[in-house]
Design a protein around this motif. Structure first.
Motif, PDB file in Angstrom:
ATOM      1  N   PHE A 142       0.826  -1.214   0.000  1.00  0.00           N
ATOM      2  CA  PHE A 142       0.000   0.000   0.000  1.00  0.00           C
ATOM      3  C   PHE A 142       0.860   1.264   0.000  1.00  0.00           C
ATOM      4  O   PHE A 142       1.460   1.607   1.028  1.00  0.00           O
ATOM      5  N   ASN A 143       0.916   1.957  -1.135  1.00  0.00           N
ATOM      6  CA  ASN A 143       1.621   3.238  -1.207  1.00  0.00           C
ATOM      7  C   ASN A 143       1.097   4.146  -2.319  1.00  0.00           C
ATOM      8  O   ASN A 143       1.707   5.172  -2.616  1.00  0.00           O
ATOM      9  N   GLU A 144      -0.041   3.801  -2.901  1.00  0.00           N
ATOM     10  CA  GLU A 144      -0.538   4.549  -4.052  1.00  0.00           C
ATOM     11  C   GLU A 144      -1.420   5.735  -3.665  1.00  0.00           C
ATOM     12  O   GLU A 144      -2.005   5.768  -2.587  1.00  0.00           O
ATOM     13  N   MET A 145      -1.523   6.680  -4.582  1.00  0.00           N
ATOM     14  CA  MET A 145      -2.471   7.780  -4.422  1.00  0.00           C
ATOM     15  C   MET A 145      -3.904   7.281  -4.567  1.00  0.00           C
ATOM     16  O   MET A 145      -4.782   7.681  -3.812  1.00  0.00           O
ATOM     17  N   LEU A 146      -4.147   6.427  -5.543  1.00  0.00           N
ATOM     18  CA  LEU A 146      -5.496   5.893  -5.773  1.00  0.00           C
ATOM     19  C   LEU A 146      -5.449   4.376  -5.786  1.00  0.00           C
ATOM     20  O   LEU A 146      -4.734   3.769  -6.589  1.00  0.00           O
ATOM     21  N   VAL A 147      -6.202   3.788  -4.871  1.00  0.00           N
ATOM     22  CA  VAL A 147      -6.318   2.344  -4.770  1.00  0.00           C
ATOM     23  C   VAL A 147      -7.791   1.983  -4.907  1.00  0.00           C
ATOM     24  O   VAL A 147      -8.626   2.489  -4.166  1.00  0.00           O
ATOM     25  N   ARG A 148      -8.110   1.120  -5.842  1.00  0.00           N
ATOM     26  CA  ARG A 148      -9.473   0.589  -5.921  1.00  0.00           C
ATOM     27  C   ARG A 148      -9.593  -0.563  -4.932  1.00  0.00           C
ATOM     28  O   ARG A 148      -8.827  -1.517  -4.999  1.00  0.00           O
ATOM     29  N   CYS A 149     -10.554  -0.485  -4.040  1.00  0.00           N
ATOM     30  CA  CYS A 149     -10.792  -1.536  -3.051  1.00  0.00           C
ATOM     31  C   CYS A 149     -12.056  -2.288  -3.437  1.00  0.00           C
ATOM     32  O   CYS A 149     -13.118  -1.684  -3.537  1.00  0.00           O
ATOM     33  N   TYR A 177     -13.131   3.903  -3.569  1.00  0.00           N
ATOM     34  CA  TYR A 177     -12.036   4.595  -4.252  1.00  0.00           C
ATOM     35  C   TYR A 177     -11.163   5.261  -3.185  1.00  0.00           C
ATOM     36  O   TYR A 177     -11.387   6.386  -2.783  1.00  0.00           O
ATOM     37  N   HIS A 178     -10.176   4.504  -2.741  1.00  0.00           N
ATOM     38  CA  HIS A 178      -9.304   4.889  -1.630  1.00  0.00           C
ATOM     39  C   HIS A 178      -8.282   5.905  -2.155  1.00  0.00           C
ATOM     40  O   HIS A 178      -7.226   5.546  -2.679  1.00  0.00           O
ATOM     41  N   GLY A 197      -7.083   9.858   3.764  1.00  0.00           N
ATOM     42  CA  GLY A 197      -7.791   9.217   2.666  1.00  0.00           C
ATOM     43  C   GLY A 197      -9.183   9.789   2.489  1.00  0.00           C
ATOM     44  O   GLY A 197      -9.944   9.912   3.460  1.00  0.00           O
ATOM     45  N   ILE A 198      -9.510  10.166   1.261  1.00  0.00           N
ATOM     46  CA  ILE A 198     -10.857  10.588   0.887  1.00  0.00           C
ATOM     47  C   ILE A 198     -11.430   9.461   0.047  1.00  0.00           C
ATOM     48  O   ILE A 198     -10.932   9.193  -1.049  1.00  0.00           O
ATOM     49  N   GLU A 199     -12.499   8.795   0.536  1.00  0.00           N
ATOM     50  CA  GLU A 199     -12.858   7.486   0.005  1.00  0.00           C
ATOM     51  C   GLU A 199     -14.354   7.350  -0.323  1.00  0.00           C
ATOM     52  O   GLU A 199     -15.123   6.801   0.464  1.00  0.00           O
TER      53      GLU A 199
END
Length: 409
Positions: free
Chosen positions: A130-137, A231-232, A335-337
């Protein structure tokens, strides 16, 4: 007109046919093909543009990032780095050679999913990459790890971010403003279980300070199935600092757990790096305009740089705010999710109606836009958009826990 050809065909045809736009297939799992390191630009395509743009694909080497592909899109204003090997996530966004969107994780490499065991540490193995700007969960499940009602261990935030894209292509429009589109297919297929595929799509226009995601989730199975998506979106320096502020179009905010209750009154503002600060999470009920469009704005203390995250509440009905203002080395990030679900384990969200169903053969669409706020004017304009959505009503603070984890564990 868009010409659909393989990479080699386009290269051979550019000079002879004076082709000014093309669709480049970078990876195709059905044919077992991949172009390797590759690049294209407005100059190589013979396109006259006020803004120089380019798209480059690189393969990383060394350590746990061995074999990872990244796609670097430079639209003349922003440079967006995608990671097809990691679910088409976005590593970071740069402007003028400096990172503007992203964060500093203890995870320094872009980790190849082959080195990730999602079920390690009781389902927390996802954190090893985990180190990304945008991660799809998602998409089969998301949220905190735990045993579901059927006895299955659901690992943290699902599998999609650690699933390499099967097919990746780049399309550049021949007609100005020469929109650049990056598409990748990510599949979650398990015998007797899920048969979900997601066509991820990033669109960016040369010279603009924003880009958008347009994803399509399809259930290819013969049976209906559950799905979840978050959208993490993660931001650290240079936006996040002591006194930074988040403003969201929402009717209500409540704490995720007991620990977050202590920070409810100051949910909008941020501390500087603080040792022994455990993460605080807040659940928001977002509001949108007549079409469902909503907005969240995060800006620094001086309100002269920030980011606006736009999404649609008809697609993504809830919003999670993750505040992790720990030390710089530990991971100073928020995080804005937006999502279909909060961050609770799936079994706690079914009673809340936050585990939707996708019918056999059905597709669901998700649209998210990121705008880099470059100055005071950009920040002010974005905040006015949130004010318009609020219609003069404050965000209600509720101390009531949506899920009382003390009672359900």
């Amino acid at each position: 007109m868009k010409l659909k050809q393989t990479f080699s065909a386009v290269v051979l045809g550019l000079a002879a046919m004076n082709i000014q736009a093309a669709e480049f297939v970078l990876t195709d799992s059905t044919k077992g093909t991949d172009v390797g390191d590759w690049q294209v630009s407005n100059s190589s395509l013979g396109l006259k543009s006020d803004d120089h743009f380019s798209v480059e694909k690189r393969r990383l080497h060394g350590g746990k990032q061995l074999g990872v592909d990244v796609i670097i899109v430079n639209n003349g204003e922003l440079t967006v780095t995608l990671v097809p090997t990691r679910g088409m996530g976005i590593l970071h966004v740069e402007r003028d050679g400096e990172r503007i969107l992203g964060w500093d994780s203890p995870v320094k490499e872009v980790v190849n999913p082959m080195f990730i065991d999602l079920e390690s540490r009781n389902g927390l193995g996802w954190l090893d990459g985990f180190n990304e700007m945008l991660v799809r969960c998602g998409y089969e499940w998301t949220g905190h790890p735990g045993v579901d009602e059927n006895g299955q261990l659901l690992s943290l935030h699902g599998r999609v971010q650690n699933t390499p894209a099967s097919n990746v292509k780049v399309t550049i429009d021949d007609i100005p403003p020469h929109k650049i589109t990056i598409e990748g297919d990510v599949s979650e297929r398990t015998f007797k279980k899920a048969e979900l595929t997601t066509r991820t799509k990033l669109e960016i226009i040369p010279g603009e300070n924003s880009f958008s995601l347009h994803d399509t989730l399809t259930n290819h199975a013969s049976y209906d199935d559950e799905y979840q998506i978050i959208y993490h979106s993660n931001f650290g320096r240079p936006i996040l600092e002591e006194g930074a502020k988040v403003t969201a179009a929402a009717s209500e905010v409540s704490p995720f757990n007991d620990y977050a209750q202590a920070g409810l009154e100051s949910w909008q503002t941020y501390l500087g790096p603080t040792k022994d600060f455990d993460e605080m999470v807040f659940n928001l009920k977002p509001i949108g305009d007549e079409k469902g469009n909503s907005l969240v704005v995060l800006h620094n203390r001086s309100a002269n740089k920030g980011v606006a995250v736009g999404y649609n509440v008809k697609q993504l009905p809830v919003l999670t705010l993750w505040k992790n203002t720990d030390t710089e080395k530990q991971g100073y990030v928020t995080g804005i999710e937006p999502g279909t679900s909060y961050a609770y384990n799936t079994k706690f969200q079914r009673p809340l109606g936050l585990v939707p169903t996708i019918k056999a053969g059905e597709s669901k669409h998700f649209d998210v836009t990121y705008t880099v706020l470059r100055n005071e004017g950009d920040v002010s304009q974005a905040l006015k958009q949130v004010d318009t959505l609020q219609k003069g009503k404050p965000v209600k603070q509720s101390k009531k826990l949506i899920v009382d984890l003390n009672k359900v564990q």
